[in-house]
Structure formats: C-alpha cells, structure tokens
Design a protein around this motif. Structure first.
Motif, PDB file in Angstrom:
ATOM      1  N   LYS A  51      36.870  91.094 -11.910  1.00 55.04           N
ATOM      2  CA  LYS A  51      36.580  90.731 -13.299  1.00 55.04           C
ATOM      3  C   LYS A  51      35.748  91.833 -13.952  1.00 55.04           C
ATOM      4  O   LYS A  51      34.757  92.289 -13.402  1.00 55.04           O
ATOM      5  CB  LYS A  51      35.825  89.409 -13.346  1.00 55.04           C
ATOM      6  N   GLY A  52      36.196  92.266 -15.123  1.00 54.00           N
ATOM      7  CA  GLY A  52      35.487  93.302 -15.877  1.00 54.00           C
ATOM      8  C   GLY A  52      35.988  94.711 -15.627  1.00 54.00           C
ATOM      9  O   GLY A  52      35.524  95.657 -16.246  1.00 54.00           O
ATOM     10  N   ILE A  53      36.951  94.853 -14.718  1.00 49.58           N
ATOM     11  CA  ILE A  53      37.507  96.173 -14.417  1.00 49.58           C
ATOM     12  C   ILE A  53      38.992  96.141 -14.762  1.00 49.58           C
ATOM     13  O   ILE A  53      39.746  95.356 -14.211  1.00 49.58           O
ATOM     14  CB  ILE A  53      37.323  96.520 -12.932  1.00 49.58           C
ATOM     15  N   GLY A  54      39.371  96.995 -15.673  1.00 53.27           N
ATOM     16  CA  GLY A  54      40.764  97.040 -16.089  1.00 53.27           C
ATOM     17  C   GLY A  54      41.509  98.218 -15.499  1.00 53.27           C
ATOM     18  O   GLY A  54      40.942  99.063 -14.797  1.00 53.27           O
ATOM     19  N   LYS A  55      42.785  98.264 -15.807  1.00 50.73           N
ATOM     20  CA  LYS A  55      43.644  99.339 -15.289  1.00 50.73           C
ATOM     21  C   LYS A  55      43.194 100.713 -15.775  1.00 50.73           C
ATOM     22  O   LYS A  55      43.312 101.692 -15.042  1.00 50.73           O
ATOM     23  CB  LYS A  55      45.101  99.083 -15.688  1.00 50.73           C
ATOM     24  N   SER A  87      33.022 106.451 -12.881  1.00 48.52           N
ATOM     25  CA  SER A  87      32.841 106.521 -14.327  1.00 48.52           C
ATOM     26  C   SER A  87      33.107 105.161 -14.966  1.00 48.52           C
ATOM     27  O   SER A  87      34.110 104.507 -14.672  1.00 48.52           O
ATOM     28  CB  SER A  87      33.796 107.568 -14.886  1.00 48.52           C
ATOM     29  N   GLY A  88      32.202 104.738 -15.838  1.00 52.14           N
ATOM     30  CA  GLY A  88      32.385 103.473 -16.549  1.00 52.14           C
ATOM     31  C   GLY A  88      32.006 102.255 -15.744  1.00 52.14           C
ATOM     32  O   GLY A  88      32.269 101.131 -16.160  1.00 52.14           O
ATOM     33  N   ILE A  89      31.397 102.463 -14.590  1.00 47.04           N
ATOM     34  CA  ILE A  89      30.990 101.346 -13.734  1.00 47.04           C
ATOM     35  C   ILE A  89      29.496 101.465 -13.466  1.00 47.04           C
ATOM     36  O   ILE A  89      29.042 102.397 -12.801  1.00 47.04           O
ATOM     37  CB  ILE A  89      31.786 101.332 -12.419  1.00 47.04           C
ATOM     38  N   GLY A  90      28.762 100.511 -14.023  1.00 49.19           N
ATOM     39  CA  GLY A  90      27.325 100.451 -13.793  1.00 49.19           C
ATOM     40  C   GLY A  90      27.016  99.524 -12.635  1.00 49.19           C
ATOM     41  O   GLY A  90      27.907  99.078 -11.906  1.00 49.19           O
ATOM     42  N   LYS A  91      25.749  99.202 -12.494  1.00 49.82           N
ATOM     43  CA  LYS A  91      25.333  98.359 -11.367  1.00 49.82           C
ATOM     44  C   LYS A  91      25.932  96.961 -11.426  1.00 49.82           C
ATOM     45  O   LYS A  91      26.273  96.387 -10.397  1.00 49.82           O
ATOM     46  CB  LYS A  91      23.810  98.288 -11.287  1.00 49.82           C
ATOM     47  N   ALA A 149      29.512  97.257 -10.356  1.00 44.17           N
ATOM     48  CA  ALA A 149      29.514  97.646  -8.945  1.00 44.17           C
ATOM     49  C   ALA A 149      29.201  96.436  -8.073  1.00 44.17           C
ATOM     50  O   ALA A 149      29.814  96.240  -7.018  1.00 44.17           O
ATOM     51  CB  ALA A 149      28.517  98.768  -8.701  1.00 44.17           C
ATOM     52  N   LEU A 150      28.258  95.611  -8.518  1.00 42.39           N
ATOM     53  CA  LEU A 150      27.938  94.385  -7.784  1.00 42.39           C
ATOM     54  C   LEU A 150      29.135  93.438  -7.770  1.00 42.39           C
ATOM     55  O   LEU A 150      29.434  92.810  -6.753  1.00 42.39           O
ATOM     56  CB  LEU A 150      26.720  93.701  -8.401  1.00 42.39           C
ATOM     57  N   ALA A 151      29.855  93.373  -8.892  1.00 43.80           N
ATOM     58  CA  ALA A 151      31.059  92.529  -8.947  1.00 43.80           C
ATOM     59  C   ALA A 151      32.107  93.022  -7.955  1.00 43.80           C
ATOM     60  O   ALA A 151      32.802  92.216  -7.322  1.00 43.80           O
ATOM     61  CB  ALA A 151      31.626  92.520 -10.366  1.00 43.80           C
ATOM     62  N   ILE A 152      32.212  94.332  -7.767  1.00 42.22           N
ATOM     63  CA  ILE A 152      33.163  94.905  -6.806  1.00 42.22           C
ATOM     64  C   ILE A 152      32.781  94.497  -5.385  1.00 42.22           C
ATOM     65  O   ILE A 152      33.611  94.035  -4.606  1.00 42.22           O
ATOM     66  CB  ILE A 152      33.225  96.439  -6.938  1.00 42.22           C
ATOM     67  N   VAL A 153      31.513  94.642  -5.052  1.00 41.70           N
ATOM     68  CA  VAL A 153      31.048  94.287  -3.708  1.00 41.70           C
ATOM     69  C   VAL A 153      31.176  92.782  -3.478  1.00 41.70           C
ATOM     70  O   VAL A 153      31.601  92.338  -2.399  1.00 41.70           O
ATOM     71  CB  VAL A 153      29.605  94.781  -3.486  1.00 41.70           C
ATOM     72  N   ASP A 154      30.859  91.978  -4.491  1.00 45.61           N
ATOM     73  CA  ASP A 154      31.004  90.521  -4.374  1.00 45.61           C
ATOM     74  C   ASP A 154      32.469  90.130  -4.183  1.00 45.61           C
ATOM     75  O   ASP A 154      32.788  89.256  -3.377  1.00 45.61           O
ATOM     76  CB  ASP A 154      30.432  89.818  -5.604  1.00 45.61           C
ATOM     77  N   TYR A 155      33.359  90.782  -4.930  1.00 45.29           N
ATOM     78  CA  TYR A 155      34.791  90.510  -4.785  1.00 45.29           C
ATOM     79  C   TYR A 155      35.250  90.838  -3.367  1.00 45.29           C
ATOM     80  O   TYR A 155      35.977  90.063  -2.742  1.00 45.29           O
ATOM     81  CB  TYR A 155      35.585  91.343  -5.810  1.00 45.29           C
ATOM     82  N   ARG A 156      34.809  91.976  -2.858  1.00 42.08           N
ATOM     83  CA  ARG A 156      35.164  92.408  -1.509  1.00 42.08           C
ATOM     84  C   ARG A 156      34.667  91.394  -0.473  1.00 42.08           C
ATOM     85  O   ARG A 156      35.381  91.054   0.461  1.00 42.08           O
ATOM     86  CB  ARG A 156      34.551  93.785  -1.271  1.00 42.08           C
TER      87      ARG A 156
END
Length: 101
Positions: A75-79, A45-49, A52-59
């Motif tokens: 970046k762009g994802i808060g608590k 919820s609250g995470i678009g593409k 999601a790409l930022a998550i995969v790039d961070y990983r």
C-alpha cells in the motif's frame, strides 16, 4: 611542457577523476527480502521511513517478495515508484531457518 600542454593534462586528470567518481557513486542494489527499514528509506527514491516500514511489514505478513514487481502490492507504492527504483532493487531468496531433528 607548454602552458597548453599543462592545461590539457589538467583537463585529462579532471575528466578521469569525475568519470571514476560517478562510477564509484553508483549505489549497490538492496534486497527487498533482507533490507532494513533504514536501508530501504536511504537507498530507494521516493520511499521514506513510513513507506519503508510498510514494505517490511508487508514482507513480514505475506512472506518474501518473489520479484521486483511484487513491491507494487505494498500500500502506497505504485508501479511508477517500482520502475524508478528497479535498478536499485534485487529480490534474493530469504534465508531458510535451519530445522533441527
């Protein structure tokens, strides 16, 4: 069977149908260390593409996530986003590449 009995039976069937459909509708948690951009965007919820790409790039840049709270480092994802999705996220051990002698 009387009309009242038929109505009660129908209500019982409807109640059970809705109960089972809400159980079946519960999504499976996704693993932050293996999920694709599409899986993350579709299931959290609250995470678009873009996020999601930022998550995969961070990983890819920083290695696997150790725990769910690490997601807030992206970046762009808060608590608040982490808390909203905590029940939908797991952090498994990444597959270890086989070392050949």
């Amino acid at each position: 069977m009387t009309l009242l009995g038929s109505v009660r039976a129908l209500l019982a069937v409807l109640f059970l149908s809705f109960s089972f459909s809400s159980i079946a509708a519960q999504p499976e948690p996704i693993d932050l260390n293996t999920a694709s951009v599409q899986e993350i965007a579709q299931n959290l919820s609250g995470i678009g593409k873009k996020k999601a790409l930022a998550i995969v790039d961070y990983r890819s840049a920083n290695g696997p996530f150790v725990n769910v709270d690490d997601l807030a480092r992206v970046k762009g994802i808060g608590k608040a986003t982490v808390e909203k999705n905590r029940h939908l996220i797991i952090v498994g051990k990444p597959a270890v590449a086989e070392v050949k002698p």
